[in-house]
Design an enzyme around this catalytic site. Sequence first.
Site, PDB file in Angstrom:
ATOM      1  N   HIS A 127       0.854  -1.186   0.000  1.00 12.41           N
ATOM      2  CA  HIS A 127       0.000   0.000   0.000  1.00 12.41           C
ATOM      3  C   HIS A 127       0.892   1.238   0.000  1.00 12.41           C
ATOM      4  O   HIS A 127       1.917   1.287   0.688  1.00 12.41           O
ATOM      5  CB  HIS A 127      -0.915  -0.004   1.230  1.00 12.41           C
ATOM      6  N   GLU A 169       0.702   4.104   1.320  1.00 13.01           N
ATOM      7  CA  GLU A 169       0.949   4.712   2.616  1.00 13.01           C
ATOM      8  C   GLU A 169       2.020   3.945   3.382  1.00 13.01           C
ATOM      9  O   GLU A 169       2.894   4.545   4.027  1.00 13.01           O
ATOM     10  CB  GLU A 169      -0.352   4.759   3.436  1.00 13.01           C
ATOM     11  N   CYS A 190      -7.317   6.699  11.152  1.00 14.44           N
ATOM     12  CA  CYS A 190      -7.868   8.048  11.090  1.00 14.44           C
ATOM     13  C   CYS A 190      -9.339   8.074  11.508  1.00 14.44           C
ATOM     14  O   CYS A 190     -10.046   7.064  11.434  1.00 14.44           O
ATOM     15  CB  CYS A 190      -7.673   8.634   9.688  1.00 14.44           C
ATOM     16  N   SER A 203     -12.732   8.035  -0.103  1.00 18.38           N
ATOM     17  CA  SER A 203     -12.284   8.694  -1.324  1.00 18.38           C
ATOM     18  C   SER A 203     -13.337   8.668  -2.432  1.00 18.38           C
ATOM     19  O   SER A 203     -13.042   8.991  -3.581  1.00 18.38           O
ATOM     20  CB  SER A 203     -10.986   8.038  -1.825  1.00 18.38           C
TER      21      SER A 203
END
Length: 333
Positions: A127, A129, A197, A269
């Site tokens: 990924h 990130e 998050c 997203s």
Amino acid sequence: MSVQRVLLASPRGYCAGVERAVETVERALEHYGAPVYVRKQIVHNIHVVRDLEARGAIFVEDERDVPQGATVVYSAHGVAPSVHENSRDLGHDVIDATCPLVTKVHVQAKRYAANGFTVLLIGHAGHEEVVGTMGEAPDSTILVQDVREAEALELPPGEPVAYVTQTTLSVDETGEIIATLRRRFPDIMGPKKEDICYATSNRQWAVKDMLAEIDLLLVIGSRNSSNSNRLVDVARAASVPAYLIDDESEIDERWLEGVETVGITSGASAPERLVNRACDWFRARGVERIEPYRMVDEDVTFRLPVELRRELALADARPSALSGDAHQVPRAR
């Protein structure tokens, strides 16, 4: 079709980091004109990427594919320090749209490593990130993807160890991995507040909240969206059928046989217009009861990247007679 009702999860869709990243590319295109280069997908949603491409954004896999001296936007997922170094060598004008919550994880990992800790990064291999975070301290970071890997991890006795996490993981699965690490390494250090998050957590809790009311869940999001995939996982873990779709064109009416109530949510997203299109798909098939399931508002906002804010402020300060075409304002150096 047997569907009588559609429930819309809340919150859903864009988070503050995605909103910021997409607006960054839009404002850069307005300010400088096309092309503006973007390293990787600005966010993991194919509809967003296509829309920005139509406006003049050029997406590249590697910063070294961006012409020398060009403007390049880094995606919301963050990048390793080596990416910044490559852009400096090529004289790029960089606008870093990394989500501030991802930046926080980078800072934590770098600080732990600088203080002599082995850093355990909980996340998914490959990924973007995770690649960026591991790049902060590659020699000191070990990726842990699941409980099995946490159990199998071998470290030298007395080795100082800390953990950080990818921001878009399953809250429940991450909790299990952290619990395993804390049992195996009682002195392990970790962030005061979990790195997952707020938007990822909120969307998972919203799905959990409505599962007792629905027979099937549709998650609107792209295949490479980690947080969207986790929403599917949440429903399936509770034995509720769930499907990830890019848009309404991927709905298979066979899924809906014997289903009375459908839940709809969207990854962080996915733009809200895709939810509206899915609702229209059900309306066109005679479903009249389409309603929100508990309205929850998120009031988190992030400012645009400092590089872009500085440029826009300079443009606003120039007399209009001197600034010329707003689409071709030269960058301050």
